[in-house]
Every structure is written in structure tokens, then in C-alpha cells.
Design a protein around this motif. Structure first.
Motif, PDB file in Angstrom:
ATOM      1  N   ILE A 187     101.439  37.972  12.441  1.00 37.60           N
ATOM      2  CA  ILE A 187     102.045  37.161  11.375  1.00 37.60           C
ATOM      3  C   ILE A 187     101.111  36.000  11.041  1.00 37.60           C
ATOM      4  N   LYS A 188     100.627  35.313  12.067  1.00 34.09           N
ATOM      5  CA  LYS A 188      99.685  34.203  11.855  1.00 34.09           C
ATOM      6  C   LYS A 188      98.406  34.731  11.199  1.00 34.09           C
ATOM      7  N   GLN A 189      97.914  35.870  11.687  1.00 30.39           N
ATOM      8  CA  GLN A 189      96.715  36.469  11.102  1.00 30.39           C
ATOM      9  C   GLN A 189      96.945  36.756   9.612  1.00 30.39           C
ATOM     10  N   ALA A 190      98.117  37.309   9.260  1.00 35.88           N
ATOM     11  CA  ALA A 190      98.425  37.635   7.863  1.00 35.88           C
ATOM     12  C   ALA A 190      98.527  36.379   7.005  1.00 35.88           C
ATOM     13  N   VAL A 191      99.133  35.331   7.544  1.00 29.03           N
ATOM     14  CA  VAL A 191      99.264  34.066   6.804  1.00 29.03           C
ATOM     15  C   VAL A 191      97.873  33.490   6.532  1.00 29.03           C
ATOM     16  N   ASP A 192      97.038  33.423   7.557  1.00 26.85           N
ATOM     17  CA  ASP A 192      95.678  32.895   7.380  1.00 26.85           C
ATOM     18  C   ASP A 192      94.872  33.762   6.414  1.00 26.85           C
ATOM     19  N   TYR A 193      95.004  35.064   6.554  1.00 26.35           N
ATOM     20  CA  TYR A 193      94.275  36.001   5.689  1.00 26.35           C
ATOM     21  C   TYR A 193      94.730  35.856   4.233  1.00 26.35           C
ATOM     22  N   LEU A 194      96.047  35.748   4.018  1.00 27.25           N
ATOM     23  CA  LEU A 194      96.586  35.568   2.666  1.00 27.25           C
ATOM     24  C   LEU A 194      96.057  34.284   2.040  1.00 27.25           C
ATOM     25  N   ARG A 195      96.065  33.206   2.794  1.00 29.69           N
ATOM     26  CA  ARG A 195      95.592  31.926   2.255  1.00 29.69           C
ATOM     27  C   ARG A 195      94.111  32.009   1.871  1.00 29.69           C
ATOM     28  N   THR A 196      93.315  32.633   2.724  1.00 31.46           N
ATOM     29  CA  THR A 196      91.880  32.762   2.459  1.00 31.46           C
ATOM     30  C   THR A 196      91.623  33.675   1.271  1.00 31.46           C
ATOM     31  N   LYS A 197      92.250  34.851   1.266  1.00 30.98           N
ATOM     32  CA  LYS A 197      92.038  35.818   0.180  1.00 30.98           C
ATOM     33  C   LYS A 197      92.560  35.299  -1.156  1.00 30.98           C
ATOM     34  N   ALA A 198      93.686  34.604  -1.153  1.00 35.50           N
ATOM     35  CA  ALA A 198      94.236  34.051  -2.400  1.00 35.50           C
ATOM     36  C   ALA A 198      93.250  33.062  -3.008  1.00 35.50           C
ATOM     37  N   ARG A 199      92.632  32.263  -2.150  1.00 39.73           N
ATOM     38  CA  ARG A 199      91.649  31.291  -2.634  1.00 39.73           C
ATOM     39  C   ARG A 199      90.374  32.004  -3.088  1.00 39.73           C
ATOM     40  N   ASP A 200      89.846  32.912  -2.247  1.00 37.96           N
ATOM     41  CA  ASP A 200      88.580  33.581  -2.549  1.00 37.96           C
ATOM     42  C   ASP A 200      88.662  34.486  -3.780  1.00 37.96           C
ATOM     43  N   SER A 201      89.820  35.097  -4.000  1.00 43.43           N
ATOM     44  CA  SER A 201      89.970  35.992  -5.152  1.00 43.43           C
ATOM     45  C   SER A 201      90.484  35.253  -6.385  1.00 43.43           C
ATOM     46  N   ARG A 202      90.618  33.936  -6.266  1.00 43.07           N
ATOM     47  CA  ARG A 202      91.091  33.074  -7.348  1.00 43.07           C
ATOM     48  C   ARG A 202      92.515  33.429  -7.802  1.00 43.07           C
ATOM     49  N   LEU A 203      93.290  33.984  -6.871  1.00 47.24           N
ATOM     50  CA  LEU A 203      94.696  34.258  -7.139  1.00 47.24           C
ATOM     51  C   LEU A 203      95.435  32.935  -7.305  1.00 47.24           C
ATOM     52  N   CYS A 204      95.047  31.965  -6.503  1.00 44.54           N
ATOM     53  CA  CYS A 204      95.539  30.593  -6.655  1.00 44.54           C
ATOM     54  C   CYS A 204      94.570  29.673  -5.925  1.00 44.54           C
TER      55      CYS A 204
END
Length: 195
Positions: free
Chosen positions: A13-30
Motif C-alpha cells: 500500500i505504501k509502495q503504491a502510494v509513493d509510486y502513484l505520487r511519483t508517476k502522477a508528477r512525472d507523467s504530468r497527471l498533476c
């Protein structure tokens, strides 16, 4: 040997939260996805209304959690309930894909996070095991893992026989004594007049 040494518990769960935050930023999702919003999105993807409900379910160490279908409508609802959302509800499918990646154990060979990672060996659903990405299994320089010649499941090299077969398929190409006798008889029959 203790399984915890081989399969250290990772809080997926922590891995997914960290991954989501990183990917959202890197992919310019937000630009910036806060930890609280990310926890809410991961919880929603798994069908929980709140991060507290997910925590109570104690799923954070279930290696197979990323194989579950992601609940896109609940992700959309979670976004709509957020105060000052930094992400749009129309992005729910993309968020679900990122979360699915983040909920899958890392590749044991290259450390890659991907929902396409697959379990090593032939574990039962829910068993602790190592996970690997297909590119590491198929890599020519790979010395630790290979796919079974018949079922194409990845295994550690030492689990495969000299023909590249897994324990389930071991002996698949071996002849039984009756087949060997039939071949000898066939050869003898067709060569007796030529000798």
C-alpha cells in the motif's frame, strides 16, 4: 530457512502510494498529489471508502493485491469527494493503472515496479513468492532465471532440468521402457536385411 528472509514483507500500500505520487508528477497527471489524497485513491482502487477501512483489512502485505481488478468508479468518486482535488475524475482509469503497477511486488532481478511482473515458479494464488518482469526472464544475460520450455512460467535456473523443464513438466520428453523397446524393434526390423 525463514520465508521472511527470502520474501521480505513489503508494505505494498505504501509502495503504491509513493509510486502513484511519483508517476502522477512525472507523467504530468498533476503537479502535486498529497499523501492523503494518494492514500484515498489507493483505498478506493481496492474498493475501500477510506484509508482507515483499507488499513483495518490488513491487505498491505498481500503480494497478490495488485492482481485484483481496480475499482475505477470508486476512484472517480474519491476524486469528486476531495476538497481541492489536484487531479481530475476523468483520469481515473490512468490512476487505476498506476496504482495496479504500484501494488505489484518489484522485479527480484531489476527492481522494476509493474503490474506485468509475474510470480517466479508455480505458486498457488496468495502464496509468498518472488516476482519478476518478463524482460528479465527473457534476457540473454540472465543467469538466475529462465522460463520453462513448455509452460513459459519463470523459474530459478536450479529448478529447471537440463532440458529447461519445470518440476511439473520434468520427464515430458522422456521415453518410457515400452516406447524404447518399440523403437529398438523398429530399427532392428528395418536394418536386419541391410547388414
Amino acid at each position: 530457512m525463514d520465508d521472511s528472509a527470502i520474501f521480505p514483507e513489503t508494505n505494498l500500500i505504501k509502495q503504491a502510494v509513493d509510486y502513484l505520487r511519483t508517476k502522477a508528477r512525472d507523467s504530468r497527471l498533476c503537479d502535486k498529489l498529497g499523501s492523503g489524497h494518494a492514500h484515498s485513491l489507493v483505498s478506493a482502487a481496492l474498493g475501500y471508502k477510506t484509508p482507515q477501512a483499507l488499513k483495518a483489512a490488513e491487505d498491505e502485505h498481500d503480494q497478490w493485491i495488485g492482481q485484483r481488478p481496480m475499482n475505477v468508479p470508486m476512484i472517480e468518486n474519491a476524486i469528486l469527494r476531495m476538497s481541492s482535488p489536484t487531479i481530475e475524475a476523468s483520469q481515473a482509469r490512468k490512476i487505476a493503472d498506476i496504482i495496479s503497477d504500484g501494488l505489484t511486488p518489484r522485479c527480484v532481478a531489476c527492481n522494476k515496479i509493474s503490474a506485468n511482473n509475474i510470480p517466479v515458479g508455480d505458486p498457488e494464488f496468495g502464496d509468498s513468492c518472488e516476482w519478476i518482469c518478463r524482460s528479465c526472464v527473457d534476457a540473454e544475460h540472465q543467469e538466475d532465471f529462465a522460463a520453462c520450455s513448455l509452460c513459459d512460467k519463470p523459474f530459478r535456473i536450479e529448478e529447471l532440468d537440463r532440458k529447461g523443464l519445470c518440476p511439473e513438466h520434468r520427464g515430458e520428453f522422456d521415453y518410457d521402457p515400452e516406447e524404447l523397446q518399440d523403437m529398438e524393434d523398429f530399427i532392428e526390423y528395418h536394418t536386419k536385411d541391410n547388414g
